[in-house]
Design a protein around this motif. Sequence first.
Motif, PDB file in Angstrom:
ATOM      1  N   UNK A 105       0.801  -1.225   0.000  1.00 56.15           N
ATOM      2  CA  UNK A 105       0.000   0.000   0.000  1.00 56.15           C
ATOM      3  C   UNK A 105       0.833   1.275   0.000  1.00 56.15           C
ATOM      4  N   UNK A 106       2.135   1.183   0.247  1.00 55.10           N
ATOM      5  CA  UNK A 106       2.986   2.376   0.225  1.00 55.10           C
ATOM      6  C   UNK A 106       2.965   2.973  -1.179  1.00 55.10           C
ATOM      7  N   UNK A 107       2.681   4.264  -1.273  1.00 51.72           N
ATOM      8  CA  UNK A 107       2.515   4.880  -2.581  1.00 51.72           C
ATOM      9  C   UNK A 107       3.833   5.289  -3.218  1.00 51.72           C
ATOM     10  N   UNK A 108       4.870   5.504  -2.413  1.00 50.27           N
ATOM     11  CA  UNK A 108       6.198   5.837  -2.931  1.00 50.27           C
ATOM     12  C   UNK A 108       7.226   5.470  -1.865  1.00 50.27           C
ATOM     13  N   UNK A 109       8.446   5.206  -2.306  1.00 51.05           N
ATOM     14  CA  UNK A 109       9.520   4.807  -1.395  1.00 51.05           C
ATOM     15  C   UNK A 109      10.747   5.659  -1.685  1.00 51.05           C
ATOM     16  N   UNK A 110      11.324   6.249  -0.639  1.00 51.82           N
ATOM     17  CA  UNK A 110      12.565   7.007  -0.779  1.00 51.82           C
ATOM     18  C   UNK A 110      13.539   6.528   0.287  1.00 51.82           C
ATOM     19  N   UNK A 111      14.755   6.223  -0.127  1.00 51.11           N
ATOM     20  CA  UNK A 111      15.764   5.630   0.751  1.00 51.11           C
ATOM     21  C   UNK A 111      16.832   6.671   1.070  1.00 51.11           C
ATOM     22  N   UNK A 112      17.227   6.742   2.338  1.00 51.90           N
ATOM     23  CA  UNK A 112      18.293   7.631   2.797  1.00 51.90           C
ATOM     24  C   UNK A 112      19.414   6.754   3.326  1.00 51.90           C
ATOM     25  N   UNK A 113      20.583   6.785   2.658  1.00 50.06           N
ATOM     26  CA  UNK A 113      21.632   5.836   3.011  1.00 50.06           C
ATOM     27  C   UNK A 113      23.028   6.400   2.751  1.00 50.06           C
ATOM     28  N   UNK A 114      23.783   6.723   3.808  1.00 47.07           N
ATOM     29  CA  UNK A 114      25.167   7.177   3.605  1.00 47.07           C
ATOM     30  C   UNK A 114      26.068   6.093   3.031  1.00 47.07           C
ATOM     31  N   UNK A 115      25.742   4.818   3.271  1.00 44.69           N
ATOM     32  CA  UNK A 115      26.553   3.692   2.793  1.00 44.69           C
ATOM     33  C   UNK A 115      25.843   3.086   1.586  1.00 44.69           C
ATOM     34  N   UNK A 116      26.432   3.222   0.395  1.00 43.60           N
ATOM     35  CA  UNK A 116      25.691   2.898  -0.825  1.00 43.60           C
ATOM     36  C   UNK A 116      25.686   1.414  -1.179  1.00 43.60           C
ATOM     37  N   UNK A 117      26.518   0.602  -0.539  1.00 42.58           N
ATOM     38  CA  UNK A 117      26.684  -0.772  -0.994  1.00 42.58           C
ATOM     39  C   UNK A 117      25.372  -1.552  -0.970  1.00 42.58           C
ATOM     40  N   UNK A 118      24.580  -1.383   0.092  1.00 42.09           N
ATOM     41  CA  UNK A 118      23.361  -2.166   0.225  1.00 42.09           C
ATOM     42  C   UNK A 118      22.310  -1.760  -0.805  1.00 42.09           C
TER      43      UNK A 118
END
Length: 224
Positions: A105-118
């Motif tokens: 049901x989440x309409x949009x997803x935004x990721x905040x991540x200082x470590x890009x590997x994952x």
Amino acid sequence: MSPSPPVRRDRPRAYVAGPAAAKTGWGRAREWAATQTGRLGWASIGILLPEPVAPEQSRPLRLASIRGATVGFAGDPGGLHRWVGALIVDRPTVASLMAAEAIPTATSIVVVDPDIEVLTPWVDAFDPTPLGVTVLSPAEVVLPVPEVRRVMVYFTHRLQRRAAPSPRLWQMLLRRLEHLYHHGGHFSAESLLALTWQLQWPPDAVGQLHRWATAHLPSDGPRP
């Protein structure tokens, strides 16, 4: 038991990665979420963390909670289980990214991540919008081994017709993947994860295959 809904490819996705994420990540994520939903308030935003964190340990989390954001964790989404609205995934693990993608049901997803590997398999699968200076280039073709892709597409059709994969079907898939891996097909847990997301596998099957692959296949390591 009804089948779990497949991963949604139609919803917008974005990320703030690298050094900028630590300082301005949440602000940029919230601004982007507002453009997707047309709503500025924190009450319209869910925040998914990899593990429980006391609000006093994080100033941005404390302020977001005070202003009405709903907070959940990878192992216990709580009020995010059927969240309708934008979802910020902060400092993700693979488990919390899978948990986010499992919320239909989440309409949009935004990721905040200082470590890009994952982020690499997630970026490969969905080609999300970069919101900062750090831009990750998605793979042109996810897991470009034709034999493996054919097997995964075949099992995709089988999986989406069932409430859950039968043990016999699952063992057929794993034996076939093991055979291909040991006879010249190069793939990793990360590339399989990206492909299952891209093929819109049901979340339970995504997690089950990733656990197997992590235990049996080497990691790709960081991308140059």
